[in-house]
Write an enzyme that holds these catalytic residues in place. Structure first.
Site, PDB file in Angstrom:
ATOM      1  N   GLU A   1     154.001  -6.415  -1.997  1.00 31.94           N
ATOM      2  CA  GLU A   1     153.353  -6.982  -3.184  1.00 31.94           C
ATOM      3  C   GLU A   1     152.701  -8.325  -2.863  1.00 31.94           C
ATOM      4  OE1 GLU A   1     156.304  -4.677  -6.338  1.00 31.94           O
ATOM      5  OE2 GLU A   1     156.446  -6.861  -6.189  1.00 31.94           O
TER       6      GLU A   1
ATOM      7  N   ARG B   1     165.108 -12.003 -10.418  1.00 32.22           N
ATOM      8  CA  ARG B   1     165.406 -10.925 -11.370  1.00 32.22           C
ATOM      9  C   ARG B   1     166.452 -11.363 -12.393  1.00 32.22           C
ATOM     10  NH1 ARG B   1     162.738  -6.287 -10.412  1.00 32.22           N
ATOM     11  NH2 ARG B   1     164.207  -4.996 -11.557  1.00 32.22           N
TER      12      ARG B   1
ATOM     13  N   LYS C   1     152.719 -12.002 -16.896  1.00 31.25           N
ATOM     14  CA  LYS C   1     151.905 -10.904 -17.435  1.00 31.25           C
ATOM     15  C   LYS C   1     150.994 -11.363 -18.592  1.00 31.25           C
ATOM     16  CE  LYS C   1     155.150  -7.208 -16.096  1.00 31.25           C
ATOM     17  NZ  LYS C   1     155.959  -6.055 -16.579  1.00 31.25           N
TER      18      LYS C   1
ATOM     19  N   HIS D   1     156.857  -9.870 -14.085  1.00 28.36           N
ATOM     20  CA  HIS D   1     157.231  -8.881 -13.070  1.00 28.36           C
ATOM     21  C   HIS D   1     157.893  -9.615 -11.919  1.00 28.36           C
ATOM     22  CE1 HIS D   1     156.969  -5.876  -9.880  1.00 28.36           C
ATOM     23  NE2 HIS D   1     156.523  -6.861  -9.126  1.00 28.36           N
TER      24      HIS D   1
ATOM     25  N   TYR E   1     150.902  -0.597  -9.554  1.00 31.70           N
ATOM     26  CA  TYR E   1     152.020   0.108 -10.189  1.00 31.70           C
ATOM     27  C   TYR E   1     152.064   1.593  -9.831  1.00 31.70           C
ATOM     28  CZ  TYR E   1     153.798  -3.673 -13.201  1.00 31.70           C
ATOM     29  OH  TYR E   1     154.399  -4.816 -13.676  1.00 31.70           O
TER      30      TYR E   1
ATOM     31  N   ASN F   1     156.566  -7.452 -21.403  1.00 32.83           N
ATOM     32  CA  ASN F   1     157.797  -8.190 -21.160  1.00 32.83           C
ATOM     33  C   ASN F   1     157.623  -9.409 -20.258  1.00 32.83           C
ATOM     34  OD1 ASN F   1     157.399  -6.827 -18.819  1.00 32.83           O
ATOM     35  ND2 ASN F   1     159.355  -5.725 -18.810  1.00 32.83           N
TER      36      ASN F   1
HETATM   37  P1  ATP Z   1     158.956  -5.186 -13.182  1.00 34.64           P
HETATM   38  O1  ATP Z   1     158.798  -4.066 -12.161  1.00 34.64           O
HETATM   39  O2  ATP Z   1     157.726  -5.436 -14.018  1.00 34.64           O
HETATM   40  O3  ATP Z   1     159.547  -6.436 -12.656  1.00 34.64           O
HETATM   41  P2  ATP Z   1     161.317  -3.863 -14.038  1.00 34.64           P
HETATM   42  O4  ATP Z   1     161.619  -3.630 -12.602  1.00 34.64           O
HETATM   43  O5  ATP Z   1     162.324  -4.540 -14.896  1.00 34.64           O
HETATM   44  O6  ATP Z   1     160.018  -4.683 -14.276  1.00 34.64           O
HETATM   45  P3  ATP Z   1     160.358  -1.131 -14.121  1.00 34.64           P
HETATM   46  O7  ATP Z   1     161.277  -0.046 -14.509  1.00 34.64           O
HETATM   47  O8  ATP Z   1     159.992  -1.328 -12.684  1.00 34.64           O
HETATM   48  O9  ATP Z   1     160.916  -2.493 -14.746  1.00 34.64           O
HETATM   49  O10 ATP Z   1     159.042  -0.936 -14.984  1.00 34.64           O
HETATM   50  C1  ATP Z   1     157.877  -1.631 -14.628  1.00 34.64           C
HETATM   51  C2  ATP Z   1     157.215  -2.140 -15.884  1.00 34.64           C
HETATM   52  O11 ATP Z   1     156.775  -1.032 -16.674  1.00 34.64           O
HETATM   53  C3  ATP Z   1     158.127  -2.932 -16.820  1.00 34.64           C
HETATM   54  O12 ATP Z   1     158.258  -4.283 -16.481  1.00 34.64           O
HETATM   55  C4  ATP Z   1     157.403  -2.771 -18.151  1.00 34.64           C
HETATM   56  O13 ATP Z   1     156.288  -3.662 -18.265  1.00 34.64           O
HETATM   57  C5  ATP Z   1     156.879  -1.346 -18.058  1.00 34.64           C
HETATM   58  N1  ATP Z   1     157.812  -0.403 -18.688  1.00 34.64           N
HETATM   59  C6  ATP Z   1     159.028  -0.010 -18.227  1.00 34.64           C
HETATM   60  N2  ATP Z   1     159.634   0.844 -19.053  1.00 34.64           N
HETATM   61  C7  ATP Z   1     158.767   1.026 -20.101  1.00 34.64           C
HETATM   62  C8  ATP Z   1     158.792   1.781 -21.315  1.00 34.64           C
HETATM   63  N3  ATP Z   1     159.845   2.558 -21.615  1.00 34.64           N
HETATM   64  N4  ATP Z   1     157.725   1.706 -22.145  1.00 34.64           N
HETATM   65  C9  ATP Z   1     156.654   0.930 -21.840  1.00 34.64           C
HETATM   66  N5  ATP Z   1     156.567   0.179 -20.723  1.00 34.64           N
HETATM   67  C10 ATP Z   1     157.591   0.215 -19.864  1.00 34.64           C
HETATM   68 MG    MG Z   2     160.189  -2.838 -11.178  1.00 33.80          MG
END
Ligand code: ATP
Ligand code: MG
Length: 137
Positions: A126, A85, A9, A115, A49, A112
């Site tokens: 994807e 993951r 990212k 992804h 997204y 973070n």
């Molecule tokens: P990813 O899908 O990016 O691998 P993930 O599956 O761990 O991460 P998801 O719950 O799918 O997390 O959320 C997708 C992305 O949205 C997260 O990686 C993060 O960048 C963002 N995100 C998630 N929760 C929050 C939050 N509470 N505040 C801000 N951004 C968030």
């Molecule tokens: Mg996710």
């Protein structure tokens, strides 16, 4: 062997962490089989997204993903989806296990660093969103 989709990212590309993150993948037995650096538009980030469209952080997430280049990759290995993951660690770096990418590099729950696809069906979708058949060998 399984394939999964990964994004390094904007927070990570801006801090020149691409190589350090790829090293984590390789050390875990994941192989980079496709890779490109691209700068998404906000609309393209929003399409990627779209499952999160109703979440309160959606707009912020799309702005962030379009704020600087990303590195989109396909990773291959045994149980690649789960392994990736595991190497990424929990979404919120405060909860991420020691040694994971997010524990070491992530700045916040939003910014973070990585992804990773969460299931075989999403991995397939994807990968197809970012790579053409000709780019996948
Ligand atoms: P990813 O899908 O990016 O691998 P993930 O599956 O761990 O991460 P998801 O719950 O799918 O997390 O959320 C997708 C992305 O949205 C997260 O990686 C993060 O960048 C963002 N995100 C998630 N929760 C929050 C939050 N509470 N505040 C801000 N951004 C968030
Ligand atoms: Mg996710």
């Amino acid at each position: 062997l399984e394939r999964t989709f990964s994004i390094i990212k904007p927070d990570a590309t801006k801090r020149n962490l691409t190589g350090a993150i790829v090293k984590k993948f390789e050390d875990a037995g994941l192989r980079v089989v496709a890779s490109k650096r691209i700068h998404l538009s906000k609309a393209q980030a929003g399409e990627f997204y779209k499952v999160h469209a109703e979440r309160p952080f959606y707009d912020e997430l799309c702005e962030f993903m379009a704020s600087a280049p990303i590195v989109a990759q396909v990773l291959e290995g045994e149980n690649a989806i789960a392994k990736n993951r595991e190497v990424m660690g929990a979404t919120n770096p405060a909860d991420a296990a020691a040694g994971t990418i997010r524990a070491e590099f992530a700045e916040s729950v939003g910014e973070n660093s990585v992804h990773g696809s969460d299931a075989p069906e999403t991995a397939k979708e994807e990968i197809a969103y970012f790579f053409s058949g000709l780019e996948l060998v």
